[in-house]
Write a protein that holds these residues in place. Structure first.
Motif, PDB file in Angstrom:
ATOM      1  N   MET A 182     -17.831   6.689  -1.462  1.00 48.45           N
ATOM      2  CA  MET A 182     -16.676   6.764  -0.608  1.00 48.45           C
ATOM      3  C   MET A 182     -15.686   7.757  -1.181  1.00 48.45           C
ATOM      4  O   MET A 182     -15.551   7.885  -2.379  1.00 48.45           O
ATOM      5  N   SER A 183     -14.994   8.353  -0.315  1.00 47.96           N
ATOM      6  CA  SER A 183     -14.038   9.356  -0.778  1.00 47.96           C
ATOM      7  C   SER A 183     -12.723   8.695  -1.143  1.00 47.96           C
ATOM      8  O   SER A 183     -12.403   7.585  -0.717  1.00 47.96           O
ATOM      9  N   LYS A 184     -11.932   9.432  -1.925  1.00 49.62           N
ATOM     10  CA  LYS A 184     -10.639   8.913  -2.359  1.00 49.62           C
ATOM     11  C   LYS A 184      -9.646   8.851  -1.210  1.00 49.62           C
ATOM     12  O   LYS A 184      -8.709   8.076  -1.246  1.00 49.62           O
ATOM     13  N   LYS A 185      -9.806   9.663  -0.198  1.00 47.04           N
ATOM     14  CA  LYS A 185      -8.865   9.669   0.921  1.00 47.04           C
ATOM     15  C   LYS A 185      -8.864   8.328   1.660  1.00 47.04           C
ATOM     16  O   LYS A 185      -7.882   7.933   2.247  1.00 47.04           O
ATOM     17  N   PHE A 186      -9.972   7.637   1.669  1.00 42.85           N
ATOM     18  CA  PHE A 186     -10.047   6.353   2.351  1.00 42.85           C
ATOM     19  C   PHE A 186      -9.120   5.328   1.700  1.00 42.85           C
ATOM     20  O   PHE A 186      -8.501   4.515   2.371  1.00 42.85           O
ATOM     21  N   PHE A 187      -8.954   5.345   0.402  1.00 45.06           N
ATOM     22  CA  PHE A 187      -8.103   4.388  -0.311  1.00 45.06           C
ATOM     23  C   PHE A 187      -6.670   4.868  -0.442  1.00 45.06           C
ATOM     24  O   PHE A 187      -5.812   4.109  -0.823  1.00 45.06           O
ATOM     25  N   GLN A 188      -6.371   6.086  -0.122  1.00 49.43           N
ATOM     26  CA  GLN A 188      -5.019   6.625  -0.266  1.00 49.43           C
ATOM     27  C   GLN A 188      -4.308   6.717   1.081  1.00 49.43           C
ATOM     28  O   GLN A 188      -3.680   7.711   1.386  1.00 49.43           O
ATOM     29  N   THR A 189      -4.404   5.710   1.896  1.00 47.72           N
ATOM     30  CA  THR A 189      -3.705   5.714   3.178  1.00 47.72           C
ATOM     31  C   THR A 189      -2.238   5.436   2.938  1.00 47.72           C
ATOM     32  O   THR A 189      -1.851   4.710   2.028  1.00 47.72           O
ATOM     33  N   SER A 190      -1.407   6.043   3.777  1.00 49.03           N
ATOM     34  CA  SER A 190       0.035   5.825   3.616  1.00 49.03           C
ATOM     35  C   SER A 190       0.408   4.497   4.253  1.00 49.03           C
ATOM     36  O   SER A 190      -0.224   4.027   5.190  1.00 49.03           O
ATOM     37  N   GLY A 191       1.492   3.885   3.764  1.00 48.01           N
ATOM     38  CA  GLY A 191       1.949   2.591   4.273  1.00 48.01           C
ATOM     39  C   GLY A 191       2.635   1.830   3.162  1.00 48.01           C
ATOM     40  O   GLY A 191       2.836   2.322   2.053  1.00 48.01           O
ATOM     41  N   TYR A 192       3.038   0.617   3.479  1.00 47.45           N
ATOM     42  CA  TYR A 192       3.735  -0.215   2.511  1.00 47.45           C
ATOM     43  C   TYR A 192       2.739  -1.098   1.773  1.00 47.45           C
ATOM     44  O   TYR A 192       1.771  -1.582   2.343  1.00 47.45           O
ATOM     45  N   THR A 193       3.076  -1.343   0.524  1.00 47.88           N
ATOM     46  CA  THR A 193       2.245  -2.248  -0.257  1.00 47.88           C
ATOM     47  C   THR A 193       2.664  -3.685   0.040  1.00 47.88           C
ATOM     48  O   THR A 193       3.698  -3.943   0.665  1.00 47.88           O
ATOM     49  N   LEU A 194       1.887  -4.617  -0.379  1.00 48.22           N
ATOM     50  CA  LEU A 194       2.192  -6.024  -0.166  1.00 48.22           C
ATOM     51  C   LEU A 194       3.481  -6.408  -0.884  1.00 48.22           C
ATOM     52  O   LEU A 194       4.307  -7.149  -0.347  1.00 48.22           O
ATOM     53  N   LEU A 237       6.864  -7.972   0.889  1.00 49.07           N
ATOM     54  CA  LEU A 237       7.426  -9.265   0.497  1.00 49.07           C
ATOM     55  C   LEU A 237       8.885  -9.145   0.080  1.00 49.07           C
ATOM     56  O   LEU A 237       9.706 -10.009   0.392  1.00 49.07           O
ATOM     57  N   ILE A 238       9.240  -8.079  -0.614  1.00 46.50           N
ATOM     58  CA  ILE A 238      10.635  -7.869  -1.020  1.00 46.50           C
ATOM     59  C   ILE A 238      11.513  -7.654   0.211  1.00 46.50           C
ATOM     60  O   ILE A 238      12.605  -8.223   0.319  1.00 46.50           O
ATOM     61  N   ALA A 239      11.054  -6.847   1.153  1.00 45.22           N
ATOM     62  CA  ALA A 239      11.814  -6.608   2.380  1.00 45.22           C
ATOM     63  C   ALA A 239      11.977  -7.897   3.177  1.00 45.22           C
ATOM     64  O   ALA A 239      13.049  -8.171   3.726  1.00 45.22           O
ATOM     65  N   LEU A 240      10.940  -8.696   3.252  1.00 46.00           N
ATOM     66  CA  LEU A 240      10.998  -9.971   3.958  1.00 46.00           C
ATOM     67  C   LEU A 240      11.977 -10.930   3.289  1.00 46.00           C
ATOM     68  O   LEU A 240      12.750 -11.617   3.964  1.00 46.00           O
ATOM     69  N   MET A 241      12.001 -10.965   1.969  1.00 43.47           N
ATOM     70  CA  MET A 241      12.914 -11.833   1.242  1.00 43.47           C
ATOM     71  C   MET A 241      14.367 -11.395   1.454  1.00 43.47           C
ATOM     72  O   MET A 241      15.235 -12.227   1.709  1.00 43.47           O
ATOM     73  N   ILE A 242      14.634 -10.111   1.381  1.00 39.80           N
ATOM     74  CA  ILE A 242      15.997  -9.616   1.565  1.00 39.80           C
ATOM     75  C   ILE A 242      16.475  -9.883   2.994  1.00 39.80           C
ATOM     76  O   ILE A 242      17.609 -10.344   3.205  1.00 39.80           O
ATOM     77  N   SER A 243      15.632  -9.636   3.984  1.00 36.67           N
ATOM     78  CA  SER A 243      16.041  -9.875   5.365  1.00 36.67           C
ATOM     79  C   SER A 243      16.255 -11.366   5.632  1.00 36.67           C
ATOM     80  O   SER A 243      17.172 -11.743   6.363  1.00 36.67           O
TER      81      SER A 243
END
Length: 133
Positions: A1-13, A17-23
């Protein structure tokens, strides 16, 4: 598999969770502020009622020729004749616009052996306050 498959843009878990806690903390704070403001409004209205009854008590102690009926009080003070009655959901001293109690639906004055009592209704609650006696 290529590295591009694992390097998708987006938020990490962790970021999510931090954003959910603050909101959730922000929403909880807003709820508590709104709840506290409604309590302050009710408490403030109670204090205004007590202040109006005390003012009426003082006026009647200084007045003369006091006549009490079920829906109004008439008295003389400094050679002037005044009437306390309900007008537009307000207990008012006339002539003039001295407002004693706000936002009431009905008022009744009862004089018995123990003194004078005002009974007024606001929304679904009935309040009994002793004026003098």
């Amino acid at each position: 598999m290529s590295k591009k498959f694992f390097q998708t843009s987006g938020y990490t878990l962790l970021e999510t969770l931090i954003a959910l806690m603050i909101s959730s903390l922000i929403f909880l704070s807003i709820y508590q502020i709104i709840n506290m403001m409604s309590y302050i409004r009710l408490y403030d209205q109670h204090l205004q009622d007590i202040n109006g009854v005390l003012q009426l008590k003082q006026i009647l102690n200084l007045g003369s020729n006091i006549e009490i009926s079920s829906d109004q009080i008439e008295y003389d003070y400094n050679e002037n004749h005044f009437t306390v009655n309900l007008i537009n959901d307000r207990l008012i001293i006339q002539p003039g616009t001295n407002i004693l109690i706000l936002d009431i639906n009905s008022v009744e004055f009862i004089e018995d052996d123990l003194g004078l009592v005002i009974i007024y209704q606001r929304e679904d609650q009935t309040y009994h306050r002793k004026i003098y006696g």
